[in-house]
Write a protein that holds these residues in place. Structure first.
Motif, PDB file in Angstrom:
ATOM      1  N   PHE A  22       0.710  -1.328  -0.047  1.00 51.73           N
ATOM      2  CA  PHE A  22       0.359  -0.080   0.129  1.00 51.73           C
ATOM      3  C   PHE A  22       1.191   1.109  -0.951  1.00 51.73           C
ATOM      4  CE2 PHE A  22      -3.185  -2.889   1.570  1.00 51.73           C
ATOM      5  CZ  PHE A  22      -4.429  -2.630   0.827  1.00 51.73           C
ATOM      6  N   ALA A  27      -0.867  -1.508  -4.048  1.00 49.53           N
ATOM      7  CA  ALA A  27      -2.230  -1.133  -3.378  1.00 49.53           C
ATOM      8  C   ALA A  27      -2.385  -0.624  -3.228  1.00 49.53           C
ATOM      9  CB  ALA A  27      -1.860  -2.827  -2.359  1.00 49.53           C
ATOM     10  N   GLU A  28      -4.076  -0.818  -3.425  1.00 51.75           N
ATOM     11  CA  GLU A  28      -4.221   0.165  -2.989  1.00 51.75           C
ATOM     12  C   GLU A  28      -6.009   0.430  -2.807  1.00 51.75           C
ATOM     13  OE1 GLU A  28      -3.497   3.233  -6.338  1.00 51.75           O
ATOM     14  OE2 GLU A  28      -5.740   3.352  -7.633  1.00 51.75           O
ATOM     15  N   SER A  29      -6.433   2.002  -1.610  1.00 51.78           N
ATOM     16  CA  SER A  29      -8.051   1.566  -1.447  1.00 51.78           C
ATOM     17  C   SER A  29      -9.271   2.599  -1.414  1.00 51.78           C
ATOM     18  CB  SER A  29      -7.934   0.882   0.096  1.00 51.78           C
ATOM     19  OG  SER A  29      -9.072   0.885  -0.319  1.00 51.78           O
ATOM     20  N   LEU A  33      -7.997   2.040   5.051  1.00 54.44           N
ATOM     21  CA  LEU A  33      -8.075   0.149   5.008  1.00 54.44           C
ATOM     22  C   LEU A  33      -8.926   0.054   7.153  1.00 54.44           C
ATOM     23  CD1 LEU A  33      -4.454  -1.378   4.267  1.00 54.44           C
ATOM     24  CD2 LEU A  33      -7.080  -1.163   3.051  1.00 54.44           C
ATOM     25  N   LEU A  45     -10.645  -8.282   1.871  1.00 54.11           N
ATOM     26  CA  LEU A  45     -11.032  -7.770   0.114  1.00 54.11           C
ATOM     27  C   LEU A  45     -12.522  -6.794   0.798  1.00 54.11           C
ATOM     28  CD1 LEU A  45      -9.656  -9.356  -3.011  1.00 54.11           C
ATOM     29  CD2 LEU A  45      -9.111  -7.480  -1.661  1.00 54.11           C
ATOM     30  N   GLU A  98     -10.308  -2.420  -3.301  1.00 55.66           N
ATOM     31  CA  GLU A  98      -9.600  -2.310  -3.219  1.00 55.66           C
ATOM     32  C   GLU A  98      -8.709  -2.864  -4.863  1.00 55.66           C
ATOM     33  OE1 GLU A  98     -10.841  -3.814  -1.617  1.00 55.66           O
ATOM     34  OE2 GLU A  98     -10.101  -3.029   0.851  1.00 55.66           O
TER      35      GLU A  98
END
Ligand SMILES: Nc1ccn([C@H]2C[C@H](O)[C@@H](COP(=O)(O)OP(=O)(O)OP(=O)(O)O)O2)c(=O)n1
Length: 370
Positions: A22, A27-29, A33, A45, A98
């Motif tokens: 991240f 990885a990103e959201s 989180l 997820l 995500e």
């Protein structure tokens, strides 16, 4: 943990390496989180804001994105922000919060969370231009989607609900048969003696039942109320399950297309610097199989993390014909992989896990029976 190029260790990523994904943008959201979203060796997820009801399950194949496929297959759009019920027998596609932009040497694999499998909510992750479910190739850049099809109980979900989990892997991480035997000698991976470790550690069914009441498992009821996937200890067992005893016979007839929760005869252990996945014993035995199996966290069943004696939960189905299973029949294998680095935390440490040290155990949504 042998490094491919002298600097980057191969293996499954423990929590701190997932956090680094991240930090580096791999990885990103869409939303920050959740505090407990990164597990010892996997990332939960989260469902995004909408679900699409589709006519049928699909894979995109190498040419298309999921969004392009949805143009044809989408029947109805359901907002999830206020919660929505996903009905049994229907197939839904939900964009996940995500997304990934993985470097070329990191791949990922997804699985339903144990709680999702125990509810018989069939869930798989799909990626754009995908050739297989639950498989994200090294270097993948793009969104992730969950395909969800509740098989037994209708479920209430909402944006942020966590039904799936994903593991990240650099290179090959599988522990070979010989190394598995050596690991087992150092720290028993499973009870008993004389195991054949080819293809993984064999796990068999317990049909002897609990000493005090003979309970061997549960068969799911049909036409039940809705289960809220985010509510722990909220449902009464007997509203959803029929408890089963074998009354001394040590065998059980599985009715076709019914769903059962059983438990392994053996206690199992996942040593701290490993992770495991349960796979069906033999895909050619089509009549019955463990249906979801799933990821086993580092430290599950490990004495040092309060897990001694933990059994594996077996979600079992028979297809086509009634099928008799016997006490001690092998139903699954635990495939072990090594972690890329030593984990900071193990499953069950901190006391927030739902299943550490478990025996026969329904999902966390049900209040204890006794
Ligand atoms: N068929 C299976 C699959 C998993 N497990 C065990 C091993 C896992 O380490 C543990 C927890 O699995 P998940 O992280 O998938 O479960 P949840 O996220 O639903 O539970 P928790 O709230 O404990 O994280 O359950 C099991 O007994 N039987």
């Amino acid at each position: 943990m042998t490094a491919t190029d002298g600097t980057r260790p191969t293996g499954i990523f423990p929590a701190h390496m997932i956090r680094e994904l991240f930090a580096s943008g791999a990885a990103e959201s869409a939303r920050p989180l959740d505090a407990d979203q990164i597990q010892p060796a996997s990332l939960d997820l989260r469902l995004g804001d909408v679900a699409y009801r589709v006519r049928a399950s699909f894979l995109t194949g190498p040419e298309l994105t999921v969004e392009e496929k949805l143009q044809d297959l989408r029947l109805h759009t359901i907002p999830l922000t206020g919660g929505a019920v996903l009905e049994t027998g229907c197939v839904y596609i939900v964009p996940l919060m995500e997304r990934l932009a993985l470097p070329g040497d990191i791949a990922a694999a997804a699985n339903p969370k144990s709680s999702t499998g125990r509810l018989d909510v069939f869930t798989r992750v799909i990626a754009d231009r995908g050739r297989a479910f639950d498989t994200v190739p090294a270097g993948y850049s793009g969104p992730l989607y969950a395909e969800i099809s509740p098989r037994t109980f209708p479920v209430l979900v909402r944006a942020g609900s966590r039904l799936s989990q994903i593991r990240f892997r650099r290179g090959s991480a599988r522990i070979t048969e010989g190394d598995l035997a050596a690991l087992h000698r150092a720290m028993p991976l499973i009870d008993g003696a004389g195991h054949d470790f080819s293809g993984g550690v064999p796990v068999s069914i317990d049909l002897e039942g609990r000493p005090h009441d003979g309970l061997v498992g549960f068969r799911a009821k049909r036409h039940t109320a809705v289960i809220d996937v985010d509510a722990k200890n909220a449902c009464d067992v007997l509203d959803f399950w029929e408890p089963m005893t074998t009354r001394g016979s040590r065998s059980l007839v599985l009715d076709p297309n019914e769903f059962y929760i059983l438990v392994s005869r053996e206690a199992v252990c996942v040593p701290p610097e490993t992770a495991a996945e349960m796979v069906p014993f033999d895909p050619l035995v089509g009549e019955f199989r463990v249906h979801y199996a799933g990821f086993f966290d580092p430290g599950f069943g490990y004495d040092g993390a309060g897990g001694a004696g933990a059994r594996a939960v077996l979600e079992v189905r028979s297809h086509e014909v009634p099928f008799i299973v016997d006490h001690g029949q092998t139903v699954g294998r635990l495939v072990y992989e090594h972690l890329a680095e030593k984990p900071e935390a193990l499953y069950g440490e901190g006391g927030t896990s739902s299943y550490q040290g478990q025996a026969l155990k329904l999902s966390k949504h049900f209040r204890a029976l006794d």
